[in-house]
Design an enzyme around this catalytic site. Structure first.
Site, short mmCIF file in Angstrom:
data_model
loop_
_atom_site.label_atom_id
_atom_site.label_comp_id
_atom_site.label_asym_id
_atom_site.label_seq_id
_atom_site.Cartn_x
_atom_site.Cartn_y
_atom_site.Cartn_z
N GLU A 54 3.39 17.86 6.35
CA GLU A 54 4.42 17.29 5.50
C GLU A 54 3.95 16.88 4.10
O GLU A 54 4.74 16.87 3.16
CB GLU A 54 5.04 16.06 6.20
CG GLU A 54 5.72 16.36 7.52
CD GLU A 54 6.93 17.26 7.37
OE1 GLU A 54 7.49 17.35 6.26
OE2 GLU A 54 7.33 17.89 8.37
N SER A 106 57.13 27.24 27.94
CA SER A 106 58.41 26.78 27.41
C SER A 106 58.32 25.50 26.60
O SER A 106 59.32 25.05 26.04
CB SER A 106 59.40 26.58 28.56
OG SER A 106 59.79 27.84 29.07
#
Length: 780
Positions: free
Chosen positions: A113, A397
């Site tokens: 890092e 429906s």
């Protein structure tokens, strides 16, 4: 003479000497020098201005505390009452002190890092320039970015990780705080904070917890290969997960080992030896760790949290390392009740554990999703298929109020007693017949009766009169858009989710305003900034349309012939609609009579809108059908849940708006849009649509305006459907945005894609079965 000549020659010689001597600076050089001065001045001014802006931003930087640096960066989720319900899978973190962190791990992290970590003061100009050059030249092995390890710690501890917050001001404040952290804390402390804070995938924070999760060991017990693996994961913990992505994990680990060798913290031989180890060597099979939230609570809110994740992602938040506080609209009481109803045996006797449910509850007055269930009996699966938001099953429906009768009232001013024809019907341009669930015809009936009995033919005739164009516009106002043109068959079935349907029916409940459903109400980022969210309502229909639909849908549960009598709750003012989708004709002989693929019920009060889907994931697998008696399960789920909700809220009826007039027809109370009473005197008019006989209370004139009179007349639509129906009379269209990730087995009669479903199966209702055959279409 000679003397004069000599004098003249002498002058000429001197002049020649002067001309050949040193010259004044050339004009071009003077210009270049001036430009150089300007450039230098601009640079100096830029540096001064930048420094001034830097310190100006630094003054407003948030405070960085020991608590902020040492805490984990998980995202906490709260319910509507402010109670923590989840940390989005985050595990209890095992904090490890600096003296217990292996020196080799520290060296691996630094090599990976921030190679100049021990030399820089929190920020590193050399690193920034080097990172830029390395990124251009591709020589960094992908290991070095512009931020130091200290800056990364500050970013994880203090700031929001949302993409929208990556500003110059934020970067300046980040650098300033990195300088302060480097000044106030030792390098070992900074490393300790970082190693304990980073996200390591699978809900794990901190490398000590990751060591336990992945390898079942402490950090001090790991070998070089395993330590390098952990050191490399924070950059992309999901992609470098050795359990699920061993290929990428191996590549990342090897880069870390090469970086360590380059930094001379290990030898090349040690790096090569560690690289030869299989990245999955030493991984444990049981990756469980103690959870912050109980397993029971996690299961109850699983589907809801999955949607919270999705909503946060669309807003640009990083939920794994953002340190967010997420406030939701979740009503935990309603959620628990719904979970207990569908997962227990106290309320309903389910046919099998594979029988599934998807349900959503929405507040009609603001669009807040207060509860959601994505399945039942899901075992140990976390964030699995959320059936509440799937759009690959027909709504049957329940589509009728949305696409047929709602637009008919809105655009054609149909009264509740509008005469509609339940007579033989063939889809225009085809030989395909449409049937009702009982395959009988009732002749001329009222729109109210057609709706509460869920008759298919009157619904499709009504849609035909309205026109697909206006029906589609009505649906769009309710948040539903479609990739391709809808057809008449969609009048008895739309491919929409329970979330979409609950939100659409909510507009009926509140008087005609549509609110887009949402789960997240507020997000507080690590820097303390609060972002509030709400849904802005938009008028989707007139208050008259909403009231008249509601009044008709009350009968679905209260009329003796209503299709939703199993959902009735004594004394409660409510309305709703059933929907069942039966099998295609070429498969119908493989299931019992009356069996359906999907069964729905969507109902509402003035306070809540609840939509429930039931069925099987693999509806064409042997035995995976909803029997005729089981079609009421969706209604029963609704009934028990709404009973609970009603006990926590007021019970009030809807008030008739001034734009609606009450009348008496055949001894019953009916309603019409004021000024448009229609007529029921003549029921013999013949429509232009094939065998369709329809008497309408209103008609479109040649200029598209609605006209009315006191006598019956033919109704003509501005949209002709014959060409569309001829091409796709058996096509039901899905809306955009469907996930389509359900593992559904289809027969040769059903073809499903991400946007379109072509099926010979129609839509049915309890008491009004809807099924479509290659030659006929039956729905209820």
């Amino acid at each position: 003479m000679s003397s004069n000549n000599n004098t003249r020659e002498t002058r000429m010689s001197r002049n020649a000497d002067r001309q050949s001597g040193p010259q004044k600076p050339h004009h071009g050089w003077r210009t270049f020098r001036r430009i150089l001065y300007v450039i230098v001045a601009v640079i100096v001014l830029g540096i001064l201005a930048g420094a001034g802006l830097f310190f100006y931003y630094a003054q407003s930087a948030p405070k960085v505390t020991h608590s902020a640096l040492s805490s984990d960066a998980s995202t906490r989720v709260y319910d509507a009452n402010g109670k923590v319900i989840s940390r989005l899978g985050a595990q209890n973190r095992t904090y490890v002190k600096s003296d217990q962190i292996p020196a080799l791990l520290k060296k691996a992290v630094v090599s990976t890092e921030d190679r100049r970590f021990y030399k820089n003061s929190g920020i590193d100009p050399v690193r920034i320039i080097g990172a830029a050059f390395s990124n251009i030249s591709g020589s960094s092995l992908g290991m070095q970015g512009g931020s130091t390890l200290t800056q990364q710690l500050v970013k994880l501890s203090v700031f929001s990780t949302a993409a929208s917050d990556r500003t110059l001001k934020r970067k300046a404040q980040e650098a300033w705080l990195a300088l302060k952290v480097d000044h106030d804390y030792s390098k070992d402390q900074i490393l300790e904070y970082y190693i304990n804070k980073v996200y390591m995938g699978n809900g794990v924070y901190g490398m000590q917890t990751a060591a336990q999760y992945y390898y079942g060991k402490k950090l001090s017990q790991l070998n070089l290969s395993q330590l390098a693996q952990l050191a490399g994961m924070p950059q992309s913990p999901t992609n470098y997960d050795p359990i699920h992505y061993p290929k990428y994990a191996t590549q990342r680990r090897n880069l870390v080992l090469q970086a360590m060798a380059k930094n001379n913290v290990i030898t090349s031989a040690q790096a090569q030896e560690a690289e030869a180890v299989n990245v999955q060597t030493g991984l444990v099979k049981d990756h469980t760790t103690s959870t912050q939230i109980s397993a029971k609570t996690s299961k109850v809110v699983d589907a809801y949290l999955k949607q919270v994740y999705a909503e946060l992602k669309t807003k640009g938040y990083n939920t794994t390392s953002g340190g967010l506080k997420v406030y939701t609209n979740l009503n935990m009481g309603a959620q628990k009740k719904l979970y207990d109803i569908v997962n227990g045996s106290t309320y309903i006797s389910f046919p099998s554990d594979k029988f599934q449910v998807g349900s959503t509850i929405v507040n009609p007055n603001n669009g807040k999703v207060v509860a959601m269930i994505g399945g039942r009996k899901t075992g140990n699966v976390t964030f699995g298929l959320n059936r509440a938001v799937q759009t690959d099953r027909s709504s049957a429906s329940t589509a009728k109020p949305l696409m047929d009768y709602g637009p008919a009232i809105q655009y054609l001013y149909y009264p509740t007693y509008e005469p509609v024809k339940d007579t033989e019907f063939t889809y225009p341009g085809t030989t395909k017949k449409l049937y009702d669930w009982d395959r009988k015809y009732q002749g001329t009936i009222t729109m109210r009766k057609a709706l509460y009995e869920s008759r298919n033919i009157p619904a499709v005739r009504t849609l035909q009169n309205v026109g697909i164009s206006k029906a589609t516009t009505f649906l769009k106002g309710l948040g539903m858009t479609f990739d391709k043109t809808l057809t008449l068959q969609n009048g008895i079935g739309l491919y929409i989710s329970s979330e979409q349907e609950a939100a659409a029916y909510a507009a009926f409940a509140n008087g005609g305003t549509y609110y887009k459903p949402y789960l997240v109400s507020k997000v507080v980022t690590q820097d303390g900034k609060a972002h509030n969210y709400l849904s802005t309502g938009k008028r989707a229909m007139s208050s008259a349309t909403a009231f008249m639909l509601t009044d008709m849908m009350k009968d679905v549960m209260t009329n003796e012939n209503g299709s939703g009598r199993s959902a009735a709750i004594s004394g409660l003012y409510q309305a709703g609609k059933t929907g069942t989708d039966s099998y295609p004709d070429d498969y119908a002989d493989k299931v019992p009579d009356g069996a359906t693929m999907d069964s729905w019920f969507t109902g509402y009060t003035k306070n809540y809108s609840v939509s429930v889907w039931t069925g099987y994931d693999k509806q064409f697998q042997t035995g995976h059908y909803v029997s005729e008696t089981q079609t009421t399960i969706a209604q029963e789920i609704y009934k028990y849940e709404m009973s609970y909700l009603a006990s926590k809220s007021t019970n009030s009826d809807w008030t008739k708006p001034d734009t609606v007039t009450e009348t008496r027809q055949n001894g019953k109370t009916e309603y019409y849009v004021t000024g448009h009473p229609g007529t029921v005197s003549d029921t013999t008019a013949t429509s232009q649509y094939g065998s369709t006989n329809t008497t309408s209370s209103s008609a479109y004139s040649s200029n598209g305006q609605v006209t009315t009179n006191s006598s019956s007349r033919n109704t003509t639509s501005t949209t002709t459907e014959s060409s569309t129906s001829k091409e796709s009379s058996s096509t039901e269209q899905k809306p955009t945005g469907g996930t389509g990730d359900d593992d559904t087995t289809t027969s040769s009669s059903t073809t499903t894609s991400s946007s379109t479903s072509t099926t010979t199966g129609g839509t049915t209702d309890a008491g009004d079965n809807n099924h479509t055959n290659s030659n006929d279409d039956t729905n209820s």
